[in-house]
Scaffold this active site. Structure first.
Site, short mmCIF file in Angstrom:
data_model
loop_
_atom_site.label_atom_id
_atom_site.label_comp_id
_atom_site.label_asym_id
_atom_site.label_seq_id
_atom_site.Cartn_x
_atom_site.Cartn_y
_atom_site.Cartn_z
CB SER A 18 -0.90 0.01 1.23
OG SER A 18 -1.59 1.24 1.29
CE LYS A 68 -11.71 -0.38 0.51
NZ LYS A 68 -11.71 0.30 -0.79
CG ASN A 89 -12.61 4.58 2.38
OD1 ASN A 89 -13.46 5.26 2.95
ND2 ASN A 89 -11.73 5.09 1.55
CG ASP A 105 -12.65 3.85 -1.59
OD1 ASP A 105 -11.54 4.41 -1.55
OD2 ASP A 105 -12.85 2.70 -1.18
N GLY A 130 -16.18 -4.71 -13.99
CA GLY A 130 -15.95 -5.23 -12.64
C GLY A 130 -17.18 -4.99 -11.79
N GLY A 132 -17.08 -5.48 -8.06
CA GLY A 132 -16.69 -5.59 -6.66
C GLY A 132 -16.85 -4.27 -5.93
N GLY A 133 -16.05 -4.08 -4.89
CA GLY A 133 -16.17 -2.90 -4.05
C GLY A 133 -15.88 -1.60 -4.78
CE1 TYR A 218 -4.23 2.24 -6.11
CE2 TYR A 218 -1.86 1.96 -5.79
CZ TYR A 218 -3.15 1.86 -5.33
OH TYR A 218 -3.38 1.35 -4.08
P1 NAP Z 1 -12.96 -6.74 -5.58
O1 NAP Z 1 -14.07 -6.35 -4.66
O2 NAP Z 1 -12.18 -7.96 -5.35
O3 NAP Z 1 -13.63 -6.81 -7.08
C1 NAP Z 1 -12.84 -7.09 -8.20
C2 NAP Z 1 -13.73 -7.23 -9.42
O4 NAP Z 1 -12.87 -7.47 -10.55
C3 NAP Z 1 -14.69 -8.40 -9.34
O5 NAP Z 1 -15.84 -8.11 -10.10
C4 NAP Z 1 -13.87 -9.51 -10.00
O6 NAP Z 1 -14.64 -10.54 -10.56
C5 NAP Z 1 -13.21 -8.74 -11.11
N1 NAP Z 1 -12.00 -9.41 -11.59
C6 NAP Z 1 -10.98 -9.88 -10.84
N2 NAP Z 1 -10.03 -10.40 -11.64
C7 NAP Z 1 -10.49 -10.26 -12.91
C8 NAP Z 1 -9.97 -10.64 -14.18
N3 NAP Z 1 -8.77 -11.24 -14.29
N4 NAP Z 1 -10.69 -10.35 -15.27
C9 NAP Z 1 -11.90 -9.74 -15.17
N5 NAP Z 1 -12.46 -9.38 -13.99
C10 NAP Z 1 -11.75 -9.63 -12.88
O7 NAP Z 1 -11.90 -5.57 -5.70
P2 NAP Z 1 -12.21 -4.00 -5.65
O8 NAP Z 1 -12.11 -3.50 -4.26
O9 NAP Z 1 -13.45 -3.74 -6.41
O10 NAP Z 1 -10.93 -3.42 -6.42
C11 NAP Z 1 -10.75 -3.66 -7.80
C12 NAP Z 1 -9.48 -2.96 -8.23
O11 NAP Z 1 -9.72 -1.55 -8.17
C13 NAP Z 1 -8.32 -3.21 -7.27
O12 NAP Z 1 -7.53 -4.26 -7.73
C14 NAP Z 1 -7.57 -1.92 -7.26
O13 NAP Z 1 -6.52 -2.01 -8.20
C15 NAP Z 1 -8.56 -0.90 -7.73
N6 NAP Z 1 -8.93 0.03 -6.65
C16 NAP Z 1 -8.36 1.26 -6.71
C17 NAP Z 1 -8.68 2.20 -5.75
C18 NAP Z 1 -8.05 3.56 -5.84
O14 NAP Z 1 -8.12 4.32 -4.88
N7 NAP Z 1 -7.48 3.89 -6.96
C19 NAP Z 1 -9.57 1.90 -4.73
C20 NAP Z 1 -10.16 0.61 -4.70
C21 NAP Z 1 -9.81 -0.31 -5.67
P3 NAP Z 1 -14.90 -11.92 -9.75
O15 NAP Z 1 -15.93 -11.56 -8.71
O16 NAP Z 1 -15.37 -12.82 -10.79
O17 NAP Z 1 -13.58 -12.30 -9.14
#
Ligand code: NAP
Length: 269
Positions: A18, A68, A89, A105, A130, A132-133, A218
């Protein structure tokens, strides 16, 4: 908060990667505050005991994957935006020893979109990849944008459908990824694709000529998708702007003052 936190922590599993400690400690130093921001790697089974100790220490902090949603349940007081996003968060300990939770967020996403576009998407279509969160944070923000269609795509269609159902009138699940992306003025990657390799969440050839790209991922040197999109003339940004802004807004919740955003950015440049 009414007093300074006894400890300031990031709760996640893992947390070693992080950037938050670097830019939060830069903000603390710039503000002349002696508090140190610490990353705590907490396995899900240890979260409850860790929170008990943190409550006793009058702690505040951030929460990242995978805690979260659990943090939402652990807080006695939740802001409306955290409830809509289904995630906390940012937290702090109230004077009575219970926890309060917020979600910065959502405003971080909005700041990233504002930095990319002359105005928020209004009557323009948005695609979110996507479910997820991070996608939930985008949908929560998009609820205030109004206008165009928000098409949500996920590799598991049922995940996109169930997230879209939480945001009626805001988002609809898309049948295919290409159908989500085609015609969208803003395409947001909310999957981890591109974090560690050269994979891209969708081919940039699918993007409309005027489409703007926001990658929530990022990494050093920007993501392959951002670089490819920019190479084809699209406005594009990675998730660093969102990350810094959600952190800056957390700092405001804890200390009631705006952090030095330039110092935060410089610490991770
Ligand atoms: P999460 O809750 O685990 O959700 C991830 C999502 O991406 C799910 O829908 C997952 O599908 C999908 N996914 C995972 N691997 C994949 C792949 N290879 N191909 C296609 N879809 C895929 O994670 P999150 O909290 O939403 O975070 C997602 C990403 O956003 C993080 O990895 C991070 O890089 C970024 N993020 C950035 C910030 C920021 O401040 N910039 C904040 C939060 C998150 P499944 O359910 O099928 O696994």
């Amino acid at each position: 908060m009414t007093r300074l936190p006894g400890r300031l922590v990031l709760l996640g599993h893992p947390v070693a990667h992080s950037l938050s400690p670097a830019f939060q400690n830069a903000a603390l130093r710039a503000a002349g505050l002696a508090t140190e921001y610490e990353a705590l790697d907490v396995a899900p089974a240890d979260l409850a005991a860790t929170l008990d100790a943190l409550r006793r220490a009058q702690a505040a902090g951030n929460v990242t994957i995978p805690h979260k949603a659990a943090m939402l349940a652990a807080c006695a007081e939740i802001t409306g935006v955290a409830r809509r996003a289904g995630a906390v968060n940012t937290f702090w300990t109230r004077d009575d020893g219970t926890l309060a939770g917020d979600n910065t967020d959502v405003a971080g996403v909005e700041a990233a979109v504002r930095a990319l576009l002359p105005s928020l998407p209004d009557r323009a279509d948005v695609a979110v990849l996507g479910a997820g969160g991070a996608a939930a944070a985008v949908l929560t923000a998009a609820g205030a944008w109004g206008g165009g269609a928000l098409r949500l795509w996920s590799r598991r269609p049922e995940a996109a459908r169930s997230l879209a159902e939480r945001f009626p009138g805001v988002a609809m699940a898309s049948e295919s990824e290409v159908a989500a992306v085609r015609g969208a003025a803003l395409v947001v990657n909310a999957t981890p694709v591109g974090m560690r390799d050269d994979a891209q969440p969708c081919p940039v050839e699918w993007l409309d000529p005027g489409a703007t790209v926001l990658d929530l991922v990022y990494r050093r040197g920007e993501t392959p998708w951002v670089l490819a999109a920019r190479g084809r003339g699209h406005a594009a940004a990675d998730g660093l702007g969102m990350l810094l802004e959600q952190g800056a807004l957390s700092f405001e919740r804890w200390f009631g003052l705006a952090p030095d955003r330039a110092a935060m950015r410089a610490s991770v440049a």
